[in-house]
Scaffold this motif. Structure first.
Motif, mmCIF file in Angstrom:
data_model
loop_
_atom_site.group_PDB
_atom_site.id
_atom_site.type_symbol
_atom_site.label_atom_id
_atom_site.label_comp_id
_atom_site.label_asym_id
_atom_site.label_seq_id
_atom_site.Cartn_x
_atom_site.Cartn_y
_atom_site.Cartn_z
ATOM 1 N N ALA A 146 0.829 -1.209 0.000
ATOM 2 C CA ALA A 146 0.000 0.000 0.000
ATOM 3 C C ALA A 146 0.860 1.255 0.000
ATOM 4 O O ALA A 146 0.549 2.238 -0.685
ATOM 5 C CB ALA A 146 -0.936 -0.011 1.204
ATOM 6 N N ALA A 147 1.958 1.239 0.757
ATOM 7 C CA ALA A 147 2.833 2.407 0.815
ATOM 8 C C ALA A 147 3.461 2.700 -0.543
ATOM 9 O O ALA A 147 3.557 3.866 -0.962
ATOM 10 C CB ALA A 147 3.915 2.184 1.865
ATOM 11 N N GLU A 148 3.886 1.637 -1.246
ATOM 12 C CA GLU A 148 4.474 1.842 -2.573
ATOM 13 C C GLU A 148 3.428 2.367 -3.561
ATOM 14 O O GLU A 148 3.701 3.287 -4.343
ATOM 15 C CB GLU A 148 5.073 0.534 -3.096
ATOM 16 C CG GLU A 148 6.231 -0.016 -2.272
ATOM 17 C CD GLU A 148 7.496 0.826 -2.392
ATOM 18 O OE1 GLU A 148 7.500 1.839 -3.132
ATOM 19 O OE2 GLU A 148 8.491 0.466 -1.735
ATOM 20 N N LEU A 149 2.237 1.798 -3.517
ATOM 21 C CA LEU A 149 1.183 2.255 -4.421
ATOM 22 C C LEU A 149 0.782 3.696 -4.113
ATOM 23 O O LEU A 149 0.606 4.519 -5.031
ATOM 24 C CB LEU A 149 -0.040 1.334 -4.310
ATOM 25 C CG LEU A 149 0.149 -0.108 -4.795
ATOM 26 C CD1 LEU A 149 -1.080 -0.940 -4.446
ATOM 27 C CD2 LEU A 149 0.417 -0.158 -6.289
ATOM 28 N N ALA A 150 0.663 4.034 -2.837
ATOM 29 C CA ALA A 150 0.278 5.387 -2.452
ATOM 30 C C ALA A 150 1.317 6.400 -2.916
ATOM 31 O O ALA A 150 0.982 7.488 -3.405
ATOM 32 C CB ALA A 150 0.079 5.470 -0.937
ATOM 33 N N SER A 151 2.596 6.048 -2.759
ATOM 34 C CA SER A 151 3.657 6.957 -3.191
ATOM 35 C C SER A 151 3.572 7.233 -4.684
ATOM 36 O O SER A 151 3.733 8.382 -5.131
ATOM 37 C CB SER A 151 5.019 6.344 -2.836
ATOM 38 O OG SER A 151 6.071 7.149 -3.307
ATOM 39 N N LEU A 152 3.306 6.195 -5.468
ATOM 40 C CA LEU A 152 3.199 6.376 -6.912
ATOM 41 C C LEU A 152 1.927 7.137 -7.297
ATOM 42 O O LEU A 152 1.936 7.945 -8.232
ATOM 43 C CB LEU A 152 3.219 5.012 -7.603
ATOM 44 C CG LEU A 152 4.574 4.292 -7.586
ATOM 45 C CD1 LEU A 152 4.400 2.814 -7.939
ATOM 46 C CD2 LEU A 152 5.544 4.954 -8.559
ATOM 47 N N LEU A 153 0.840 6.894 -6.602
ATOM 48 C CA LEU A 153 -0.387 7.632 -6.892
ATOM 49 C C LEU A 153 -0.221 9.115 -6.632
ATOM 50 O O LEU A 153 -0.775 9.958 -7.359
ATOM 51 C CB LEU A 153 -1.539 7.072 -6.046
ATOM 52 C CG LEU A 153 -2.047 5.671 -6.398
ATOM 53 C CD1 LEU A 153 -3.043 5.185 -5.356
ATOM 54 C CD2 LEU A 153 -2.684 5.644 -7.785
ATOM 55 N N ARG A 154 0.545 9.454 -5.613
ATOM 56 C CA ARG A 154 0.740 10.870 -5.263
ATOM 57 C C ARG A 154 1.707 11.579 -6.209
ATOM 58 O O ARG A 154 1.627 12.797 -6.371
ATOM 59 C CB ARG A 154 1.276 10.981 -3.833
ATOM 60 C CG ARG A 154 0.286 10.623 -2.746
ATOM 61 C CD ARG A 154 0.851 10.971 -1.378
ATOM 62 N NE ARG A 154 -0.094 10.651 -0.313
ATOM 63 C CZ ARG A 154 -0.021 9.566 0.450
ATOM 64 N NH1 ARG A 154 0.964 8.699 0.261
ATOM 65 N NH2 ARG A 154 -0.919 9.344 1.382
ATOM 66 N N ASP A 155 2.648 10.841 -6.784
ATOM 67 C CA ASP A 155 3.765 11.448 -7.508
ATOM 68 C C ASP A 155 3.612 11.202 -9.003
ATOM 69 O O ASP A 155 3.987 10.152 -9.525
ATOM 70 C CB ASP A 155 5.083 10.853 -7.001
ATOM 71 C CG ASP A 155 6.296 11.614 -7.515
ATOM 72 O OD1 ASP A 155 6.161 12.368 -8.493
ATOM 73 O OD2 ASP A 155 7.383 11.446 -6.920
ATOM 74 N N ALA A 156 3.080 12.190 -9.720
ATOM 75 C CA ALA A 156 2.850 12.039 -11.160
ATOM 76 C C ALA A 156 4.151 11.839 -11.917
ATOM 77 O O ALA A 156 4.176 11.133 -12.941
ATOM 78 C CB ALA A 156 2.101 13.258 -11.695
ATOM 79 N N GLU A 157 5.246 12.440 -11.454
ATOM 80 C CA GLU A 157 6.517 12.308 -12.171
ATOM 81 C C GLU A 157 7.037 10.880 -12.138
ATOM 82 O O GLU A 157 7.662 10.416 -13.100
ATOM 83 C CB GLU A 157 7.557 13.262 -11.573
ATOM 84 C CG GLU A 157 7.262 14.722 -11.833
ATOM 85 C CD GLU A 157 8.417 15.605 -11.411
ATOM 86 O OE1 GLU A 157 9.464 15.059 -10.991
ATOM 87 O OE2 GLU A 157 8.271 16.833 -11.519
#
Length: 347
Positions: A334-345
């Motif tokens: 979940a932490a990895e997915l959340a980080s990617l969802l937040r960071d468009a770059e």
């Protein structure tokens, strides 16, 4: 050169019901034929398809097979029976490329097959390489598979070669398949089977639902569900849906029917922002094709830490790896997915 490529006993060729091996070697067979080789593919009978067919420069010969079973020992027994059937039908002068467990062993029993015999290890070996002493070439789909094969039969080391799974990369290229205003999409494509770690994805979706600052998102899974197609059955799929609801993901995790047509599957991959493959199949995965296809379509892969994926992923450069063995694996995912969802770059 005459070449005979053998497939498993439960999926058809052409790959009308999916299957990584079926897709890869059907395409490679046509490429070999285009180079002037005589290529015969041996697959199971299917519906009203003809027993012998010419397509794409190859000849397909179909032999009665069986549906996939839920238990490993049952599938191994059927693989043995399938090998005995094929052994009687293969041309004696053809180089054999076997995608089966027992066939290459049977072909080296008296009277031995005259031409070279090769076997493809599409999944982690489970002891059978010890019996491949007389096989001419052993192809492993990743360095991890090759390493396990060498452990099982050190004397075969010189004959073990890495031949990684390949795809038709341009077929997955194209414009994104969803609108910018649509929710960010996390996807999975593959068998809906317990070994794929999909309960981790369901629990991770529940954790994402409790994150207050994420952009809109959804999780979409496609793949065969029926045991006959290699899935875990309808009861397993339903249990995942209940788990997602119980964890708070509600209707944001949903299932779609399998996509067997190449254009439809490519369209699904292009609709994704992230591709999650949380497999737990330590003794199974050789080098999964789905993450490669998703990467070709532009989705960021988030994969479990199986040894085979070190051939594919450079963490932080072309994808993300999470520790599926950890006691809090769902939280890490979940932490990895959340980080990617937040960071468009990073997407």
């Amino acid at each position: 050169m005459n070449i005979a490529i053998t497939f498993g006993f439960f999926l058809p060729v052409p790959p009308a019901r999916g299957g990584a091996t079926e897709k890869i070697w059907f395409n490679l067979g046509r490429r070999l034929a285009a180079r002037g080789h005589g290529v015969i593919l041996y697959s199971r009978t299917w519906e009203d398809w003809p027993l012998v067919e010419q397509t794409g420069g190859v000849e397909i010969r179909r032999v009665p097979g069986w549906n996939h079973r839920a238990r490993l020992w049952q599938n191994l027994l059927l693989d043995l029976r399938w090998g005995l059937r094929l052994r009687r039908k293969l041309p004696r002068d053809a180089v054999i490329i076997s995608n089966n467990v027992f066939l290459s062993i049977l072909l080296r029993l008296p009277p031995s097959h005259r031409a070279p015999v090769c076997v493809v290890l599409g999944r982690m070996p489970k002891g059978q390489v010890r019996w491949y002493g007389a096989v001419d070439r052993i192809y492993a789909t990743s360095e991890a598979v090759a390493g396990k094969a060498r452990q099982e039969n050190p004397r075969a080391t010189d004959r073990i070669k890495v031949l990684r799974n390949c795809i038709d990369w341009p077929a997955f290229q194209g414009a994104p398949g969803h609108q910018p205003s649509a929710p960010l999409r996390i996807g999975y494509a593959g068998r809906i089977n317990p070994e794929k770690g999909l309960d981790l994805l369901a629990r991770a979706a529940g954790r994402l639902a409790r994150e207050p600052d994420l952009p809109s998102w959804e999780v979409v899974l496609i793949g065969p569900v029926r045991t006959a197609d290699g899935g875990g059955g309808e009861a397993f799929r339903d249990s995942l849906q209940r788990l997602a609801r119980d964890c708070g993901a509600g209707e944001r995790l949903r299932f779609l029917p399998p996509a067997y047509e190449p254009a439809e599957l490519a369209g699904f991959y292009r609709s994704l922002d992230l591709f999650c493959y949380p497999s737990r199949a330590e003794k199974g995965e050789g080098l999964s094709v789905a993450p490669i296809e998703a990467m070709a379509a532009g989705a960021v892969p988030v994969l479990s830490r199986l040894d085979c994926y070190t051939d594919l992923i450079r963490p932080g450069k072309n994808g993300v790896i999470f520790d599926h063995r950890a006691s809090d694996a769902d939280a890490r995912l979940a932490a990895e997915l959340a980080s990617l969802l937040r960071d468009a770059e990073r997407r």
